[in-house]
Write an enzyme that holds these catalytic residues in place. Structure first.
Site, PDB file in Angstrom:
ATOM      1  N   ALA A 181       0.824  -1.215   0.000  1.00 30.13           N
ATOM      2  CA  ALA A 181       0.000   0.000   0.000  1.00 30.13           C
ATOM      3  C   ALA A 181       0.855   1.261   0.000  1.00 30.13           C
ATOM      4  CB  ALA A 181      -0.901   0.010   1.224  1.00 30.13           C
TER       5      ALA A 181
ATOM      6  N   GLU B 122      -4.353 -12.397   0.383  1.00 31.69           N
ATOM      7  CA  GLU B 122      -3.356 -12.493   1.438  1.00 31.69           C
ATOM      8  C   GLU B 122      -3.920 -13.332   2.588  1.00 31.69           C
ATOM      9  OE1 GLU B 122      -1.900  -8.695   2.682  1.00 31.69           O
ATOM     10  OE2 GLU B 122      -1.018  -8.221   0.729  1.00 31.69           O
TER      11      GLU B 122
ATOM     12  N   TRP C 121      -2.655 -14.415   5.078  1.00 34.30           N
ATOM     13  CA  TRP C 121      -1.942 -14.166   6.338  1.00 34.30           C
ATOM     14  C   TRP C 121      -2.371 -12.870   7.033  1.00 34.30           C
ATOM     15  CZ3 TRP C 121       0.410 -13.992   1.465  1.00 34.30           C
ATOM     16  CH2 TRP C 121       0.700 -12.701   0.982  1.00 34.30           C
ATOM     17  N   HIS C 122      -3.094 -11.998   6.344  1.00 35.19           N
ATOM     18  CA  HIS C 122      -3.387 -10.656   6.865  1.00 35.19           C
ATOM     19  C   HIS C 122      -4.746 -10.625   7.549  1.00 35.19           C
ATOM     20  CE1 HIS C 122      -3.054  -6.115   6.564  1.00 35.19           C
ATOM     21  NE2 HIS C 122      -4.347  -6.282   6.827  1.00 35.19           N
TER      22      HIS C 122
ATOM     23  N   HIS D 113      -1.825  -1.539   8.380  1.00 38.47           N
ATOM     24  CA  HIS D 113      -0.866  -1.747   9.457  1.00 38.47           C
ATOM     25  C   HIS D 113      -0.672  -0.469  10.277  1.00 38.47           C
ATOM     26  CE1 HIS D 113       0.454  -5.854   8.672  1.00 38.47           C
ATOM     27  NE2 HIS D 113       0.349  -5.573   7.383  1.00 38.47           N
TER      28      HIS D 113
END
Length: 274
Positions: free
Chosen positions: A179, A242, A244-245, A186
């Protein structure tokens, strides 16, 4: 006493009175057939129940105005004014101010892929950190061993990551995975990348097929987290898949999104403002 009971019973019979108690010792439809007025009441009751159920469903899809993005335009960028909002919709359209740093960051007591290093990406906002601890603990009880990889990320750190990725693969490809500064979840302090030993603690699509990835996908909502960038939703989220996010949005909201298969963008298309 017996005389009194007999007298009362006789009075009822003589007056031709009856006590109408629906649904007791008699099927509702049979009772309704004998009493048209009761049938009408039954239908009205059904309508009331349906109306109440609909009202409860609609109320569950209503949010206070404070949970919607409050936006101001700065140099052509739509900045989120209420950045502390735990449901802040941060994506390619809406950005956090470059100066925003959560004031309640904590280091969750969970295993990290980089061990005990006390570094920026090991932090989350307090509420999200507590929820992460509960989720990791529940996973461990199911013999699922998770590792936190990357949580809070400052504006400056995001800028550095993007520039490095552009240098490797070019801007167009880089922006599919990384991003712009200010437009990364995050920075909210509410997102955590999670991995496992089975994929060498890497953030890779293969994580989807691991026991850990499957457990997270099926259980994260119980602790207030959503799989933020799911498969086949790339056109909606703007980012590649994703597995994992995971993003903290609160238990009630996460369960609604999980049940309906919604991304955060789709959730805000459906929910109404109070």
């Amino acid at each position: 006493m017996k005389k009194l009971i007999i007298t009362l019973a006789a009075a009822v019979l003589l007056s031709a009175c009856s006590v109408d108690i629906p649904f007791i010792n008699e099927k509702p439809l049979e009772k309704a057939e004998k009493n048209p007025q009761l049938a009408e009441r039954n239908e009205q009751t059904k309508e009331n129940y349906a109306s109440n159920a609909k009202g409860e469903e609609e109320s569950s899809l209503a949010l206070e105005a404070a949970y919607f993005n409050a936006i101001k335009e700065v140099n052509g960028i739509k900045e989120i004014v209420n950045a502390t909002n735990t449901l802040a919709l941060v994506n390619k359209e809406f950005a956090l101010p470059g100066s925003y740093i959560p004031d309640d960051l904590v280091r969750p007591k969970v295993p990290f892929s980089f061990g005990n290093q006390d570094i920026e990406k090991s932090y989350l906002r307090k509420e999200a950190g507590s929820a992460l601890e509960k989720m990791f603990s529940a996973a461990k009880e199911s013999n699922i061993h998770l590792f936190a990889v990357s949580g809070y990320r400052s504006y400056a750190r995001q800028e550095s990551i993007l520039n490095n990725e552009i240098g490797k693969v070019g801007e167009e490809e880089a922006l599919q995975a990384v991003a712009f500064p200010g437009k990364s979840e995050h920075q909210t302090g509410l997102a955590m990348d999670i991995s496992s030993e089975s994929v060498q603690y890497l953030l890779v699509e293969e994580f989807e097929d691991t026991d850990e990835g499957k457990w997270l996908k099926e259980n994260a909502h119980r602790f207030g987290f959503i799989l933020r960038y799911p498969k086949d939703k790339e056109k909606i989220t703007g980012y590649q898949f994703e597995p994992w996010h995971f993003r903290y949005v609160g238990e009630k909201n996460a369960q609604i999104m999980y049940k309906n298969g919604w991304t955060l963008e789709e959730f805000f298309q459906e929910v109404r403002k109070l």
